[in-house]
Design a protein around this motif. Structure first.
Motif, mmCIF file in Angstrom:
data_model
loop_
_atom_site.group_PDB
_atom_site.id
_atom_site.type_symbol
_atom_site.label_atom_id
_atom_site.label_comp_id
_atom_site.label_asym_id
_atom_site.label_seq_id
_atom_site.Cartn_x
_atom_site.Cartn_y
_atom_site.Cartn_z
ATOM 1 N N ASN A 9 0.710 -1.261 0.336
ATOM 2 C CA ASN A 9 0.097 0.099 0.373
ATOM 3 C C ASN A 9 0.551 1.319 0.027
ATOM 4 O O ASN A 9 0.319 2.124 -0.440
ATOM 5 N N VAL A 10 2.317 1.194 0.379
ATOM 6 C CA VAL A 10 3.211 2.383 0.014
ATOM 7 C C VAL A 10 4.044 2.366 -0.799
ATOM 8 O O VAL A 10 4.315 2.919 -1.033
ATOM 9 N N GLN A 11 5.127 1.620 -0.096
ATOM 10 C CA GLN A 11 6.532 1.199 -1.536
ATOM 11 C C GLN A 11 6.524 0.423 -2.023
ATOM 12 O O GLN A 11 6.672 1.282 -3.427
ATOM 13 N N ARG A 16 5.929 3.371 -8.408
ATOM 14 C CA ARG A 16 4.957 2.908 -9.570
ATOM 15 C C ARG A 16 5.304 4.755 -9.655
ATOM 16 O O ARG A 16 5.308 4.929 -10.980
ATOM 17 N N TYR A 17 4.933 5.210 -9.009
ATOM 18 C CA TYR A 17 4.271 6.325 -9.205
ATOM 19 C C TYR A 17 5.885 7.575 -9.688
ATOM 20 O O TYR A 17 6.156 8.391 -10.550
ATOM 21 N N VAL A 191 -0.797 8.405 4.306
ATOM 22 C CA VAL A 191 -1.398 10.080 4.328
ATOM 23 C C VAL A 191 -0.778 10.892 4.704
ATOM 24 O O VAL A 191 -1.215 12.411 4.954
ATOM 25 N N GLN A 192 0.377 10.519 4.958
ATOM 26 C CA GLN A 192 1.812 12.346 5.277
ATOM 27 C C GLN A 192 3.054 11.669 5.024
ATOM 28 O O GLN A 192 3.285 10.566 4.314
ATOM 29 N N PHE A 193 3.546 12.617 4.613
ATOM 30 C CA PHE A 193 4.801 13.188 3.520
ATOM 31 C C PHE A 193 5.441 13.999 4.129
ATOM 32 O O PHE A 193 5.129 15.258 4.295
ATOM 33 N N PHE A 230 -1.639 10.996 -2.515
ATOM 34 C CA PHE A 230 -0.819 9.786 -2.450
ATOM 35 C C PHE A 230 0.294 10.067 -3.528
ATOM 36 O O PHE A 230 1.917 10.191 -3.331
ATOM 37 N N GLU A 231 -0.732 10.529 -4.533
ATOM 38 C CA GLU A 231 -0.016 9.687 -5.805
ATOM 39 C C GLU A 231 0.558 11.656 -6.199
ATOM 40 O O GLU A 231 1.601 11.619 -6.894
#
Length: 977
Positions: A9-11, A16-17, A191-193, A230-231
């Motif tokens: 779900n994250v890595q 991919r993005y 949800v956070q970056f 997130f993308e």
């Protein structure tokens, strides 16, 4: 797919993005092959090829490229080495060309032509450094050089960002050779970056990445934005062109008081840089105002702009003037521009020298104080590619000085920088009129106090009025300060000093010996009671230099003399009692440096003018204010206490405090009249915190404490654990308690708290119980702030969720005993889960089979928390797991297999492989482990070992051979970490 899956779900989406915006993904195995082993940080053939491609005249062959690679690998594994690595990336290093018998600049990147660079991203990046081995989640490499390291956590991980940050800190300790090359890191849990600069590992240097509607503005997204953002976050942050720009333009190294530090610009700073450069390109506009609040990094923004102007060919070798305030040149970073990557800097030493520099058409960077433009002739330099960056623009260009400056450079572009713009002054020209005329809103870029607090760039300020008997005389204040200050159009501390020089009655009253003695006693007691227990430090701001000395003498009667120090400017004709406190540059530098550090003296600085602007000490929490000030001077002074701070043990500064002895804050609208709307709600009385604490405690009594009302012991504990099985409810309580705890930290001790103490203690116990039960991996007691930690140490009763001592021997027998305790079922479930977790943590490295048992226990925990099973079912499954653990312990004691081979056998048995088949695979793998002992660090050995494992699993009829082999080998790797 479970939301708790970090990889899926994250890595994986992050990678991919990244590939969608131009990065090329290479699997870990291929990355390891290109690196030539885990001890090497570079994609070696890529770096060698790119060195030759980007430097055809200097790096003429592979041998020359290999020489450069060796130089890079030999960099010191610390911040000094990281600085040198950054110099290589910026093209500031050279290589000797034998054929030409001279040095040529070396390019590792080509930021102007992104297509000439090679961009790779990989994951599970293992790096071996001496005895330590780390594995970074995602690594971005440009031309084969690792420049960005990203740690990912599952979106459901409560402390995900904090845990990821701890991992980055660990990488610096255990793999400094890798971190010496990397320049950036990022932390995300979907949800956070957040992002930061390597070797800058304070929480206050961790910034929230945001994306705005405007393409040039990496600043604004909704804090409650959906996960689909997130993308956008990833793509905007890792866009190859932007990464190159950050590496070469938005990182700065500086030496402050002799220590090298590293800075990366925040989103609002990056935005301002781009907007100023846009204004510099606009032939129709020559003015701009950058209004960034105090403490938001204005100096670094200016320096970055100056460097970009000088280095951009489009501006045709310009002249850039940095105009600094007359009080700041000595102490600011301008004295050390070479350390920030600048070349030769022209420092205007006098009016004549400045006139000479401009008359002879000097190009490059000129640093001058504004007063050197006094009587400057008109039209001294009429070129258009002259750019003037004016620091503290609200006071630097007032009156004739601004007219002389702009008259001497009629075609220059003028950019003013201020944290506190003046709308009106006694001279009739404010900052907006001087610099903001080309923009409808009056400024080119604004970053408000409120925005900085939302971003965590600064903390809010609260004030408290001193007791009436210690306050300044109100009539004297009104007659001799307020009235005169309003007439003066006060813009800097020197003008305040001139007002006070005329306020004879007021100044004498402020320095009355009896009053000074009483205030010193009050300050000493307040500091010891409120400030020092939190681990913070303080300023005492006195009316003038003599008052500073009087306060030092008085404080020394109440506190150890080494706790405080006077920092004042020196005068040639000073009397002996002032001369005693003169400091050499080296003495002052040592004191300033020590003040920033926890646990070192001095703990209180006594000042009147020095350090009130430009001095950044995040540990500074409290300002004892006994000098009348207003408007810009007041806001600049109190901004000393608005810097965020987090200590090594997790102590967080969430607000700054001003204790007012002169009554300035009795009428805040009047004290900060220039932009009261912008400041309102940001500087508030301490009563606001008391009201909020009371509000939270009333909510707690209604919503949380009713859970245990009328219950005792196990019954109360079971009620709390059951109520908070829902993860969202539990996290909501954690947030609630954190806010309450921070308020308690600030307010305690205070008679106001007395009616709430018992209930607060119950909430502390509730919080501790929940964290212990549901988050066993988090060290609970260390997370408490200092004053709450004292409550835990003194009063908290032992709860039914066990707190084992170091001598408590954990094993199957003890776990079975827990099953038979006379406890409620919910309590028994959490006791078992907690002890299983501790068993795996303590013994899993030596006994890898325990890790698979730990994984199964975590699965039970997750299902129980999500109410997919009730207490009875959870106990049945845990009982079965404990019995299997007992059996495993017994069989391990008599097994001839190595720990690794036995772990393989037990993993298979827990996945319903019959004992004979499991032993067969384990025995075959025992031989393979002996044959390939370095399989974890050697790619070929790992491949051979995998082949053996694939064959062994196939022989017993396993269909999912690859997935099972991955799971088994990952288990063994985890045990080895």
């Amino acid at each position: 797919m479970s939301l708790s899956s970090e990889r899926h779900n994250v890595q994986n989406p992050l990678i991919r993005y990244a590939t969608e915006v131009g990065w090329v993904y290479i699997p870990p195995e291929e990355a390891l092959r290109l690196r030539g082993g885990e001890a090497k940080p570079f994609l070696h053939p890529v770096l060698v090829e790119q060195l030759q491609r980007l430097n055809p005249e200097a790096v003429t062959n592979a041998a020359k490229a290999e020489e450069v690679v060796r130089r890079l690998l030999s960099l010191r594994p610390d911040i000094e080495g990281n600085y040198e690595a950054w110099e290589y990336l910026r093209g500031l290093k050279t290589v000797f060309v034998e054929a030409e018998r001279r040095e040529r600049n070396l390019r590792l990147l080509d930021p102007e032509h992104p297509e000439r660079n090679r961009f790779h991203v990989t994951d599970e990046f293992s790096f071996q450094s001496g005895v330590h081995r780390i594995r970074a989640d995602v690594v971005f490499l440009v031309n084969g050089i690792p420049v960005l390291i990203v740690e990912t956590k599952a979106a459901t991980r409560l402390e995900g960002i904090a845990e990821a940050f701890d991992q980055i800190r660990r990488y610096h300790q255990e793999a400094p050779e890798l971190m010496a090359q990397a320049q950036l890191f990022a932390l995300t849990q979907l949800v956070q970056f957040f992002y930061g600069a390597t070797w800058s590992l304070s929480r206050k240097t961790l910034f929230n990445w945001r994306v705005g509607a405007n393409h040039d503005s990496p600043l604004r997204i909704n804090r409650n934005a959906p996960r689909s953002d997130f993308e956008t976050l990833v793509k905007s942050f890792v866009a190859p062109r932007r990464v190159l720009r950050v590496l070469t333009d938005f990182i700065l190294f500086a030496r402050k008081d002799g220590e090298l530090s590293k800075v990366i610009l925040r989103p609002h700073q990056m935005r301002a840089v781009e907007r100023v450069l846009g204004r510099a390109r606009d032939p129709q506009k020559q003015r701009g105002l950058v209004w960034h609040t105090q403490g938001s990094g204005k100096t670094y923004t200016m320096l970055t702009i100056a460097r970009r102007l000088l280095e951009t060919p489009e501006f045709q070798n310009p002249t850039v003037l940095l105009i600094v305030d007359r009080n700041e040149l000595e102490q600011q970073l301008f004295q050390n521009l070479e350390a920030l990557g600048f070349g030769h800097v022209h420092l205007a030493t006098s009016k004549r020298h400045l006139r000479h520099l401009l008359q002879r058409d000097t190009r490059g960077l000129i640093v001058s104080m504004i007063h050197k433009f006094d009587d400057m002739p008109a039209n001294l330099c009429t070129r258009r590619n002259v750019f003037v960056l004016v620091d503290e623009a609200h006071r630097s260009t007032g009156g004739d000085l601004g007219n002389y400056l702009m008259g001497a450079l009629p075609n220059a572009t003028f950019i003013g920088f201020t944290g506190t713009p003046i709308d009106k002054t006694a001279h009739g020209k404010g900052t907006f009129k001087t610099f903001g005329g080309d923009d409808p809103q009056g400024y080119l870029d604004k970053y408000s106090i409120r925005e900085s607090i939302e971003d965590g760039t600064t903390v809010p300020l609260h004030y408290q009025l001193a007791p009436n008997d210690l306050m300044a005389d109100r009539e004297a204040m009104e007659r001799e300060f307020w009235a005169v200050a309003e007439l003066e159009g006060v813009a800097d501390v020197e003008e305040i000093n001139r007002v006070l020089d005329r306020a004879v009655t007021l100044t004498n009253m402020l320095k009355n010996r009896d009053r000074v003695e009483k205030i010193a006693a009050f300050v000493a007691n307040h500091f010891k009671t409120y400030v020092q227990p939190m681990g913070y430090k303080a300023f005492l701001v006195a009316a003038d230099r003599e008052a500073c000395v009087l306060y030092k003498e008085a404080l020394d009667r109440h506190l150890p003399p080494e706790w405080s120090a006077v920092v004042i400017s020196s005068g040639h004709n000073d009397p002996p009692h002032l001369k005693r406190h003169h400091l050499s540059e080296e003495e002052e530098r040592r004191l300033r440096q020590a003040f920033r550090k926890p646990g070192e003296n001095p703990q209180i600085f006594i000042v009147t003018e020095k350090l009130l602007t430009g001095y950044d000490a995040p540990i500074l929490y409290c300002m004892y204010l006994d000098k009348p000030m207003r408007d810009h001077v007041l806001l600049q002074a109190i901004a000393r206490v608005n810097r965020p701070y987090e200590s090594e043990d997790g102590q967080r500064k969430t607000t700054g405090l001003i204790l007012d002895f002169v009554g300035i804050f009795e009428d805040l609208e009047r004290a900060l009249a220039f932009d009261s709307q912008d400041v309102s709600g940001v500087v508030q009385g301490i009563e606001v915190l008391k009201a909020r604490f009371q509000e939270l405690m009333e909510a707690a009594r209604a919503q949380h404490l009713t859970l245990v009302a009328g219950k005792g012991g196990d019954e109360a504990i079971e009620a709390v654990l059951e109520h908070f099985r829902d993860k969202e409810a539990r996290e909501g309580f954690y947030r609630f308690f954190r806010e309450l705890e921070e308020l308690y930290e600030i307010l305690s001790p205070d008679p106001f708290l007395r009616p709430y103490l018992e209930d607060y203690q119950r909430l502390v116990e509730m919080y501790r119980l929940l964290r212990t039960a549901y988050e066993p991996h988090v060290p609970v007691d260390k997370s408490f702030l200092r004053k709450t930690a004292e409550i835990v140490q003194r009063h908290t009763r032992a709860d039914a969720v066990h707190q084992p001592t170091a001598t408590y021997e954990i094993g199957p027998a003890a776990l079975l005993a827990l099953l038979n305790e006379a406890k409620p079922e919910t309590v028994k479930v959490f006791n078992l889960l907690k002890e299983l977790h501790r068993l795996v943590e303590e013994q899993g490295r030596a006994a890898p089979y325990l890790l698979s048992i730990g994984e199964r226990a975590e699965a039970i925990r997750r299902r129980f928390e999500e109410r997919q099973m009730e207490s009875q079912e959870a106990l049945r499954e845990l009982e079965e797991l404990v019995k299997q653990l007992k059996q495993a312990h017994e069989e391990r004691a008599s097994s001839p297999l190595s720990p690794q081979a036995f772990a393989v056998e037990w993993w298979l048995r827990t996945h319903r492989v019959d004992p004979e088949g499991a032993i067969q695979v384990a025995q075959r793998m025992e031989r393979a482990f002996s044959q390939f002992p370095h399989w974890m660090h050697n790619r070929k050995q790992e491949g051979d070992l995998r082949s053996e494992l694939y064959g062994a699993l196939s022989d017993i009829g396993v269909s999912e051979v690859v997935a099972w082999a991955d799971a088994i080998l990952n288990l063994l790797r985890r045990a080895a970490e």
